[in-house]
Design an enzyme around this catalytic site. Structure first.
Site, PDB file in Angstrom:
ATOM      1  N   SER A  77      47.159  59.936  24.836  1.00  0.00           N
ATOM      2  CA  SER A  77      46.091  59.770  25.830  1.00  0.00           C
ATOM      3  C   SER A  77      46.624  60.054  27.233  1.00  0.00           C
ATOM      4  O   SER A  77      45.971  60.727  28.034  1.00  0.00           O
ATOM      5  CB  SER A  77      45.531  58.350  25.747  1.00  0.00           C
ATOM      6  OG  SER A  77      44.542  58.154  26.720  1.00  0.00           O
ATOM      7  N   HIS A  78      47.815  59.558  27.520  1.00  0.00           N
ATOM      8  CA  HIS A  78      48.445  59.802  28.823  1.00  0.00           C
ATOM      9  C   HIS A  78      48.708  61.300  29.019  1.00  0.00           C
ATOM     10  O   HIS A  78      48.483  61.840  30.111  1.00  0.00           O
ATOM     11  CB  HIS A  78      49.745  59.016  28.931  1.00  0.00           C
ATOM     12  CG  HIS A  78      50.522  59.292  30.171  1.00  0.00           C
ATOM     13  ND1 HIS A  78      50.056  58.996  31.438  1.00  0.00           N
ATOM     14  CD2 HIS A  78      51.746  59.869  30.347  1.00  0.00           C
ATOM     15  CE1 HIS A  78      50.955  59.375  32.333  1.00  0.00           C
ATOM     16  NE2 HIS A  78      51.980  59.909  31.702  1.00  0.00           N
ATOM     17  N   ALA A  79      49.163  61.962  27.973  1.00  0.00           N
ATOM     18  CA  ALA A  79      49.420  63.402  28.050  1.00  0.00           C
ATOM     19  C   ALA A  79      48.144  64.162  28.383  1.00  0.00           C
ATOM     20  O   ALA A  79      48.142  65.026  29.268  1.00  0.00           O
ATOM     21  CB  ALA A  79      50.014  63.900  26.726  1.00  0.00           C
TER      22      ALA A  79
END
Length: 103
Positions: A77-79
């Site tokens: 999700s962060h990526a």
């Protein structure tokens, strides 16, 4: 898809998107000072980094399309968030650059 492989792909997206973001932010500082030398090259390099991040992301999409389970993780999700925000920043900085260059 194994967690280790998924984490590797996510980190690749983060790495290249982060490189692009750093190039864009440095270019934005130069543009704000109307120091345009080298800015176009930095923005072009940022584009190359974004393409590399997209390639890693596309590899994930292809894996899922082939039936491999791709589990959503906080890292993934962060990526995705990093790539999306970098692309938005790149668009704004390109717009800013073109405006300053023409005026």
């Amino acid at each position: 898809m194994e967690q280790e492989e998924l984490a590797k792909v996510a980190m690749e997206v983060i790495l290249h998107a982060g490189n692009a973001r750093n190039l864009c932010r440095d270019a934005a500082v130069k543009i704000s000072k109307k120091q345009l030398n080298g800015v176009k090259e930095q923005l072009d390099e940022a584009d190359k980094e974004i393409v590399l991040a997209h390639k890693a992301q596309t590899d994930l999409l292809h894996s899922e399309a082939r039936g491999q389970k791709v589990e959503m993780t906080v890292l993934l999700s962060h990526a995705q968030d990093t790539l999306m925000n970098t692309e938005s920043e790149k668009f704004l900085i390109d717009t800013f650059y073109n405006y300053v260059k023409e005026n």
